[in-house]
Write a protein that holds these residues in place. Structure first.
Motif, PDB file in Angstrom:
ATOM      1  N   MET A 114      28.200 -13.451  42.698  1.00  0.00           N
ATOM      2  CA  MET A 114      28.465 -14.647  42.820  1.00  0.00           C
ATOM      3  C   MET A 114      27.548 -15.501  41.972  1.00  0.00           C
ATOM      4  SD  MET A 114      29.612 -16.942  45.947  1.00  0.00           S
ATOM      5  CE  MET A 114      29.812 -18.852  45.703  1.00  0.00           C
ATOM      6  N   LEU A 115      27.732 -16.390  41.198  1.00  0.00           N
ATOM      7  CA  LEU A 115      27.040 -17.125  40.312  1.00  0.00           C
ATOM      8  C   LEU A 115      26.478 -18.269  41.165  1.00  0.00           C
ATOM      9  CD1 LEU A 115      28.602 -16.895  37.110  1.00  0.00           C
ATOM     10  CD2 LEU A 115      26.699 -15.680  37.616  1.00  0.00           C
ATOM     11  N   PRO A 116      25.479 -18.565  41.040  1.00  0.00           N
ATOM     12  CA  PRO A 116      24.792 -19.755  41.663  1.00  0.00           C
ATOM     13  C   PRO A 116      25.075 -21.093  40.975  1.00  0.00           C
ATOM     14  CG  PRO A 116      22.922 -18.488  40.878  1.00  0.00           C
ATOM     15  CD  PRO A 116      24.122 -17.852  40.378  1.00  0.00           C
ATOM     16  N   ASN A 117      25.446 -22.060  41.837  1.00  0.00           N
ATOM     17  CA  ASN A 117      25.996 -23.434  41.029  1.00  0.00           C
ATOM     18  C   ASN A 117      24.972 -23.942  40.204  1.00  0.00           C
ATOM     19  OD1 ASN A 117      24.320 -25.042  42.770  1.00  0.00           O
ATOM     20  ND2 ASN A 117      25.748 -25.423  44.080  1.00  0.00           N
ATOM     21  N   GLN A 118      25.238 -24.763  39.208  1.00  0.00           N
ATOM     22  CA  GLN A 118      24.679 -25.556  38.295  1.00  0.00           C
ATOM     23  C   GLN A 118      23.681 -26.282  39.099  1.00  0.00           C
ATOM     24  OE1 GLN A 118      24.566 -24.684  35.012  1.00  0.00           O
ATOM     25  NE2 GLN A 118      22.698 -25.737  34.562  1.00  0.00           N
ATOM     26  N   LYS A 119      24.010 -26.919  39.992  1.00  0.00           N
ATOM     27  CA  LYS A 119      22.978 -28.242  40.537  1.00  0.00           C
ATOM     28  C   LYS A 119      21.723 -27.362  41.136  1.00  0.00           C
ATOM     29  CE  LYS A 119      23.038 -31.756  43.976  1.00  0.00           C
ATOM     30  NZ  LYS A 119      23.618 -32.247  45.013  1.00  0.00           N
ATOM     31  N   LEU A 120      22.097 -26.249  41.715  1.00  0.00           N
ATOM     32  CA  LEU A 120      20.878 -25.267  42.287  1.00  0.00           C
ATOM     33  C   LEU A 120      19.963 -24.998  41.202  1.00  0.00           C
ATOM     34  CD1 LEU A 120      19.643 -24.169  44.636  1.00  0.00           C
ATOM     35  CD2 LEU A 120      20.930 -22.127  44.366  1.00  0.00           C
ATOM     36  N   LEU A 121      20.391 -24.583  40.076  1.00  0.00           N
ATOM     37  CA  LEU A 121      19.725 -24.086  39.007  1.00  0.00           C
ATOM     38  C   LEU A 121      18.943 -25.160  38.376  1.00  0.00           C
ATOM     39  CD1 LEU A 121      22.049 -21.690  37.100  1.00  0.00           C
ATOM     40  CD2 LEU A 121      20.036 -21.091  38.550  1.00  0.00           C
ATOM     41  N   ASP A 122      19.564 -26.389  38.298  1.00  0.00           N
ATOM     42  CA  ASP A 122      18.830 -27.627  37.541  1.00  0.00           C
ATOM     43  C   ASP A 122      17.858 -27.981  38.607  1.00  0.00           C
ATOM     44  OD1 ASP A 122      20.548 -27.642  35.487  1.00  0.00           O
ATOM     45  OD2 ASP A 122      21.780 -29.036  36.495  1.00  0.00           O
ATOM     46  N   GLU A 123      17.842 -28.152  39.828  1.00  0.00           N
ATOM     47  CA  GLU A 123      17.056 -28.215  40.981  1.00  0.00           C
ATOM     48  C   GLU A 123      15.819 -27.336  40.762  1.00  0.00           C
ATOM     49  OE1 GLU A 123      18.401 -28.796  44.889  1.00  0.00           O
ATOM     50  OE2 GLU A 123      20.072 -29.956  44.430  1.00  0.00           O
ATOM     51  N   ILE A 124      15.899 -26.176  40.627  1.00  0.00           N
ATOM     52  CA  ILE A 124      14.906 -25.188  40.569  1.00  0.00           C
ATOM     53  C   ILE A 124      14.329 -25.609  39.096  1.00  0.00           C
ATOM     54  CG2 ILE A 124      14.455 -22.765  40.231  1.00  0.00           C
ATOM     55  CD1 ILE A 124      16.879 -21.916  42.129  1.00  0.00           C
ATOM     56  N   GLY A 125      14.862 -25.552  37.992  1.00  0.00           N
ATOM     57  CA  GLY A 125      14.208 -26.084  36.777  1.00  0.00           C
ATOM     58  C   GLY A 125      13.361 -27.327  36.882  1.00  0.00           C
ATOM     59  N   GLY A 126      13.923 -28.277  37.522  1.00  0.00           N
ATOM     60  CA  GLY A 126      13.139 -29.452  37.727  1.00  0.00           C
ATOM     61  C   GLY A 126      11.966 -29.102  38.662  1.00  0.00           C
ATOM     62  N   LYS A 127      12.091 -28.314  39.615  1.00  0.00           N
ATOM     63  CA  LYS A 127      10.645 -28.214  40.555  1.00  0.00           C
ATOM     64  C   LYS A 127       9.646 -27.360  39.626  1.00  0.00           C
ATOM     65  CE  LYS A 127      12.409 -29.857  44.460  1.00  0.00           C
ATOM     66  NZ  LYS A 127      11.507 -30.907  45.027  1.00  0.00           N
ATOM     67  N   ILE A 128      10.323 -26.426  38.882  1.00  0.00           N
ATOM     68  CA  ILE A 128       9.239 -25.628  38.186  1.00  0.00           C
ATOM     69  C   ILE A 128       8.547 -26.404  36.952  1.00  0.00           C
ATOM     70  CG2 ILE A 128       9.157 -23.736  36.362  1.00  0.00           C
ATOM     71  CD1 ILE A 128      11.336 -22.286  37.968  1.00  0.00           C
ATOM     72  N   SER A 129       9.396 -27.456  36.499  1.00  0.00           N
ATOM     73  CA  SER A 129       8.817 -28.369  35.311  1.00  0.00           C
ATOM     74  C   SER A 129       7.875 -29.251  35.799  1.00  0.00           C
ATOM     75  CB  SER A 129       9.677 -28.955  34.808  1.00  0.00           C
ATOM     76  OG  SER A 129      10.631 -28.416  33.952  1.00  0.00           O
ATOM     77  N   GLN A 130       8.108 -29.754  37.343  1.00  0.00           N
ATOM     78  CA  GLN A 130       7.161 -30.674  38.054  1.00  0.00           C
ATOM     79  C   GLN A 130       5.783 -29.864  38.309  1.00  0.00           C
ATOM     80  OE1 GLN A 130       8.769 -32.034  41.492  1.00  0.00           O
ATOM     81  NE2 GLN A 130       7.125 -33.630  41.897  1.00  0.00           N
ATOM     82  N   VAL A 131       5.934 -28.696  39.039  1.00  0.00           N
ATOM     83  CA  VAL A 131       4.710 -27.730  39.036  1.00  0.00           C
ATOM     84  C   VAL A 131       4.138 -27.612  37.897  1.00  0.00           C
ATOM     85  CG1 VAL A 131       3.998 -25.634  40.079  1.00  0.00           C
ATOM     86  CG2 VAL A 131       5.959 -26.913  41.406  1.00  0.00           C
ATOM     87  N   ILE A 132       4.586 -27.356  36.799  1.00  0.00           N
ATOM     88  CA  ILE A 132       3.803 -26.881  35.492  1.00  0.00           C
ATOM     89  C   ILE A 132       3.352 -28.224  35.108  1.00  0.00           C
ATOM     90  CG2 ILE A 132       4.145 -26.169  33.267  1.00  0.00           C
ATOM     91  CD1 ILE A 132       6.019 -24.095  34.048  1.00  0.00           C
ATOM     92  N   SER A 133       3.739 -29.294  35.045  1.00  0.00           N
ATOM     93  CA  SER A 133       3.214 -30.511  34.546  1.00  0.00           C
ATOM     94  C   SER A 133       2.204 -30.858  35.533  1.00  0.00           C
ATOM     95  CB  SER A 133       4.347 -31.634  34.635  1.00  0.00           C
ATOM     96  OG  SER A 133       4.802 -32.129  35.933  1.00  0.00           O
ATOM     97  N   ASN A 134       1.925 -30.575  36.803  1.00  0.00           N
ATOM     98  CA  ASN A 134       0.745 -30.978  37.478  1.00  0.00           C
ATOM     99  C   ASN A 134      -0.256 -30.037  37.720  1.00  0.00           C
ATOM    100  OD1 ASN A 134       2.119 -33.632  38.328  1.00  0.00           O
ATOM    101  ND2 ASN A 134       3.135 -32.819  39.810  1.00  0.00           N
ATOM    102  N   SER A 135      -0.069 -28.982  36.849  1.00  0.00           N
ATOM    103  CA  SER A 135      -1.022 -27.571  36.961  1.00  0.00           C
ATOM    104  C   SER A 135      -1.958 -27.662  35.741  1.00  0.00           C
ATOM    105  CB  SER A 135      -0.185 -26.445  36.996  1.00  0.00           C
ATOM    106  OG  SER A 135       0.340 -25.997  35.779  1.00  0.00           O
ATOM    107  N   PRO A 136      -2.994 -26.818  35.764  1.00  0.00           N
ATOM    108  CA  PRO A 136      -3.815 -26.537  34.780  1.00  0.00           C
ATOM    109  C   PRO A 136      -3.295 -26.278  33.548  1.00  0.00           C
ATOM    110  CG  PRO A 136      -4.859 -25.639  36.888  1.00  0.00           C
ATOM    111  CD  PRO A 136      -3.491 -26.096  37.150  1.00  0.00           C
ATOM    112  N   ALA A 137      -2.163 -25.528  33.558  1.00  0.00           N
ATOM    113  CA  ALA A 137      -1.463 -24.803  32.599  1.00  0.00           C
ATOM    114  C   ALA A 137      -1.071 -26.162  31.677  1.00  0.00           C
ATOM    115  CB  ALA A 137      -0.194 -24.271  32.898  1.00  0.00           C
ATOM    116  N   ARG A 138      -0.806 -27.330  31.928  1.00  0.00           N
ATOM    117  CA  ARG A 138      -0.469 -28.416  31.119  1.00  0.00           C
ATOM    118  C   ARG A 138      -1.569 -28.901  30.431  1.00  0.00           C
ATOM    119  NH1 ARG A 138       3.310 -30.753  28.155  1.00  0.00           N
ATOM    120  NH2 ARG A 138       3.222 -33.021  28.248  1.00  0.00           N
ATOM    121  N   ASP A 139      -2.765 -28.883  31.208  1.00  0.00           N
ATOM    122  CA  ASP A 139      -4.160 -29.145  30.640  1.00  0.00           C
ATOM    123  C   ASP A 139      -4.371 -28.310  29.489  1.00  0.00           C
ATOM    124  OD1 ASP A 139      -4.287 -31.754  32.064  1.00  0.00           O
ATOM    125  OD2 ASP A 139      -5.509 -30.563  33.465  1.00  0.00           O
TER     126      ASP A 139
END
Length: 89
Positions: free
Chosen positions: A1-26
């Motif tokens: 069963m494929l995960p729904n699009q909303k769940l994937l968008d939430e996960i992508g958003g969380k990953i982007s938020q973590v990366i933007s606040n991490s040393p990787a962004r710097d």
């Protein structure tokens, strides 16, 4: 069963938020700044400037060809004037 699009968008958003606040962004910002600085030191020209210079070179080559042809004609005339006996059969 494929995960729904909303769940994937939430996960992508969380990953982007973590990366933007991490040393990787710097690190990314620093690398971009270093690359930009290095490219500026290379004294590169824009594509537009390159195209303009290429056109100038093309016109210069055409003019040079014309002048070489004209010079050859004048040299032939001068040679004929200096050696008139070679013209008569």
């Amino acid at each position: 069963m494929l995960p729904n699009q909303k769940l994937l968008d939430e996960i992508g958003g969380k990953i982007s938020q973590v990366i933007s606040n991490s040393p990787a962004r710097d690190i990314e910002k620093n690398i971009r700044a270093m690359m930009q600085s290095a490219l500026q030191k290379l004294d590169l020209v824009t594509r537009e400037e390159f195209d303009v210079q290429q056109e100038v070179l093309l016109r210069t080559r055409e003019k040079l060809t014309e002048l070489e042809t004209r010079l050859a004609q004048l040299e032939a005339l001068a040679h004929a004037a200096d050696h008139p006996q070679q013209l008569e059969p």
